[in-house]
Write a protein that holds these residues in place. Structure first.
Motif, PDB file in Angstrom:
ATOM      1  N   PHE A   1       0.835  -1.204   0.000  1.00 40.96           N
ATOM      2  CA  PHE A   1       0.000   0.000   0.000  1.00 40.96           C
ATOM      3  C   PHE A   1       0.865   1.248   0.000  1.00 40.96           C
ATOM      4  CE2 PHE A   1      -3.148  -2.962   1.775  1.00 40.96           C
ATOM      5  CZ  PHE A   1      -4.259  -2.613   1.016  1.00 40.96           C
ATOM      6  N   THR A   2       0.352   2.318  -0.606  1.00 43.13           N
ATOM      7  CA  THR A   2       1.023   3.607  -0.524  1.00 43.13           C
ATOM      8  C   THR A   2       0.733   4.210   0.850  1.00 43.13           C
ATOM      9  OG1 THR A   2      -0.884   4.650  -1.583  1.00 43.13           O
ATOM     10  CG2 THR A   2       0.945   4.017  -3.008  1.00 43.13           C
ATOM     11  N   GLU A   3       1.543   5.169   1.242  1.00 40.16           N
ATOM     12  CA  GLU A   3       1.409   5.809   2.548  1.00 40.16           C
ATOM     13  C   GLU A   3       0.392   6.945   2.490  1.00 40.16           C
ATOM     14  OE1 GLU A   3       3.177   4.887   5.372  1.00 40.16           O
ATOM     15  OE2 GLU A   3       3.867   3.195   4.155  1.00 40.16           O
ATOM     16  N   GLY A   4      -0.044   7.376   3.651  1.00 35.27           N
ATOM     17  CA  GLY A   4      -0.917   8.543   3.750  1.00 35.27           C
ATOM     18  C   GLY A   4      -2.366   8.182   4.015  1.00 35.27           C
ATOM     19  N   ASP A   5      -3.086   9.164   4.578  1.00 37.40           N
ATOM     20  CA  ASP A   5      -4.485   8.959   4.922  1.00 37.40           C
ATOM     21  C   ASP A   5      -5.435   9.630   3.946  1.00 37.40           C
ATOM     22  OD1 ASP A   5      -3.869   7.436   7.158  1.00 37.40           O
ATOM     23  OD2 ASP A   5      -3.777   9.194   8.460  1.00 37.40           O
ATOM     24  N   SER A   6      -4.911  10.429   3.032  1.00 36.34           N
ATOM     25  CA  SER A   6      -5.760  11.034   2.014  1.00 36.34           C
ATOM     26  C   SER A   6      -5.163  10.708   0.652  1.00 36.34           C
ATOM     27  CB  SER A   6      -5.879  12.545   2.221  1.00 36.34           C
ATOM     28  OG  SER A   6      -4.626  13.163   2.112  1.00 36.34           O
ATOM     29  N   ILE A   7      -6.040  10.739  -0.348  1.00 42.30           N
ATOM     30  CA  ILE A   7      -5.604  10.355  -1.688  1.00 42.30           C
ATOM     31  C   ILE A   7      -6.306  11.241  -2.702  1.00 42.30           C
ATOM     32  CG2 ILE A   7      -7.359   8.560  -1.986  1.00 42.30           C
ATOM     33  CD1 ILE A   7      -4.996   6.849  -3.217  1.00 42.30           C
ATOM     34  N   GLU A   8      -5.599  11.581  -3.743  1.00 43.05           N
ATOM     35  CA  GLU A   8      -6.153  12.362  -4.839  1.00 43.05           C
ATOM     36  C   GLU A   8      -6.507  11.423  -5.984  1.00 43.05           C
ATOM     37  OE1 GLU A   8      -6.572  15.812  -4.932  1.00 43.05           O
ATOM     38  OE2 GLU A   8      -6.001  15.772  -2.818  1.00 43.05           O
ATOM     39  N   SER A   9      -7.456  11.838  -6.788  1.00 45.52           N
ATOM     40  CA  SER A   9      -7.810  11.063  -7.970  1.00 45.52           C
ATOM     41  C   SER A   9      -6.565  10.845  -8.828  1.00 45.52           C
ATOM     42  CB  SER A   9      -8.872  11.823  -8.772  1.00 45.52           C
ATOM     43  OG  SER A   9      -9.180  11.134  -9.950  1.00 45.52           O
ATOM     44  N   GLN A  10      -6.371   9.617  -9.272  1.00 50.93           N
ATOM     45  CA  GLN A  10      -5.257   9.154 -10.094  1.00 50.93           C
ATOM     46  C   GLN A  10      -3.962   8.925  -9.307  1.00 50.93           C
ATOM     47  OE1 GLN A  10      -6.355   8.054 -12.923  1.00 50.93           O
ATOM     48  NE2 GLN A  10      -8.280   9.084 -12.482  1.00 50.93           N
ATOM     49  N   ASP A  11      -3.956   9.200  -8.001  1.00 47.78           N
ATOM     50  CA  ASP A  11      -2.805   8.840  -7.169  1.00 47.78           C
ATOM     51  C   ASP A  11      -2.786   7.320  -6.992  1.00 47.78           C
ATOM     52  OD1 ASP A  11      -1.997  11.441  -6.808  1.00 47.78           O
ATOM     53  OD2 ASP A  11      -2.581  11.558  -4.694  1.00 47.78           O
ATOM     54  N   PRO A  12      -1.593   6.745  -6.808  1.00 44.53           N
ATOM     55  CA  PRO A  12      -1.528   5.294  -6.589  1.00 44.53           C
ATOM     56  C   PRO A  12      -2.101   4.897  -5.229  1.00 44.53           C
ATOM     57  CG  PRO A  12       0.672   6.261  -6.512  1.00 44.53           C
ATOM     58  CD  PRO A  12      -0.275   7.356  -6.874  1.00 44.53           C
ATOM     59  N   ILE A  13      -2.891   3.800  -5.248  1.00 41.99           N
ATOM     60  CA  ILE A  13      -3.426   3.207  -4.021  1.00 41.99           C
ATOM     61  C   ILE A  13      -2.438   2.191  -3.487  1.00 41.99           C
ATOM     62  CG2 ILE A  13      -5.248   1.759  -3.035  1.00 41.99           C
ATOM     63  CD1 ILE A  13      -7.060   2.715  -5.345  1.00 41.99           C
ATOM     64  N   LEU A  14      -1.978   1.344  -4.408  1.00 37.91           N
ATOM     65  CA  LEU A  14      -1.046   0.282  -4.025  1.00 37.91           C
ATOM     66  C   LEU A  14      -0.265  -0.178  -5.234  1.00 37.91           C
ATOM     67  CD1 LEU A  14      -2.270  -2.620  -5.178  1.00 37.91           C
ATOM     68  CD2 LEU A  14      -3.693  -2.459  -3.172  1.00 37.91           C
ATOM     69  N   ASN A  15       0.825  -0.857  -4.958  1.00 37.67           N
ATOM     70  CA  ASN A  15       1.625  -1.533  -5.975  1.00 37.67           C
ATOM     71  C   ASN A  15       1.433  -3.018  -5.757  1.00 37.67           C
ATOM     72  OD1 ASN A  15       3.044   0.820  -7.138  1.00 37.67           O
ATOM     73  ND2 ASN A  15       3.857   0.990  -5.072  1.00 37.67           N
ATOM     74  N   LEU A  16       1.308  -3.749  -6.857  1.00 39.16           N
ATOM     75  CA  LEU A  16       1.177  -5.196  -6.713  1.00 39.16           C
ATOM     76  C   LEU A  16       1.976  -5.898  -7.793  1.00 39.16           C
ATOM     77  CD1 LEU A  16      -0.918  -6.449  -9.022  1.00 39.16           C
ATOM     78  CD2 LEU A  16      -2.611  -5.451  -7.536  1.00 39.16           C
TER      79      LEU A  16
END
Length: 110
Positions: free
Chosen positions: A37-52
């Motif tokens: 998972f990516t770090e942080g508690d907020s996310i912007e549209s098109q930002d990565p959620i996770l790498n798999l």
């Protein structure tokens, strides 16, 4: 209510938006073997959620919405293949709140 964006399902339940892979994406990437998972508690549209890493590809999953991450499916860290499950209670990725309702409504119908 369920919508689609970035090959992901976004399901709204009250003020919570649950994001999971579509069956098509699950099939395209193959069996998932590693998740980070990516770090942080907020996310912007098109930002990565996770790498798999999966049997067919290495993939950076992009979030279709902007919002606050309230929960990550931590179970997939120790058992990544849960993301290949057909069961919604197992294959979800993250849950968001504080999502712009108009942005959700603009996503494709699922």
């Amino acid at each position: 209510m369920k919508k689609r964006g970035n090959f992901l399902f976004v399901e709204k339940n009250g003020d919570t938006y649950t994001i999971r892979m579509t069956p098509e994406l699950q099939d395209d990437i193959g069996t998932v073997g590693f998740v980070e998972f990516t770090e942080g508690d907020s996310i912007e549209s098109q930002d990565p959620i996770l790498n798999l890493e999966a049997s067919k590809t290495v993939f950076e999953m992009a979030c279709p919405l902007t919002g606050k991450i309230i929960e990550r499916n931590e179970a997939v860290l120790s058992e990544p293949s849960l993301l290949n499950s057909a069961k919604p209670e197992e294959n979800w990725v993250i849950k968001l709140t504080d999502v712009d309702e108009n942005a959700f409504n603009d996503l494709e119908e699922a």
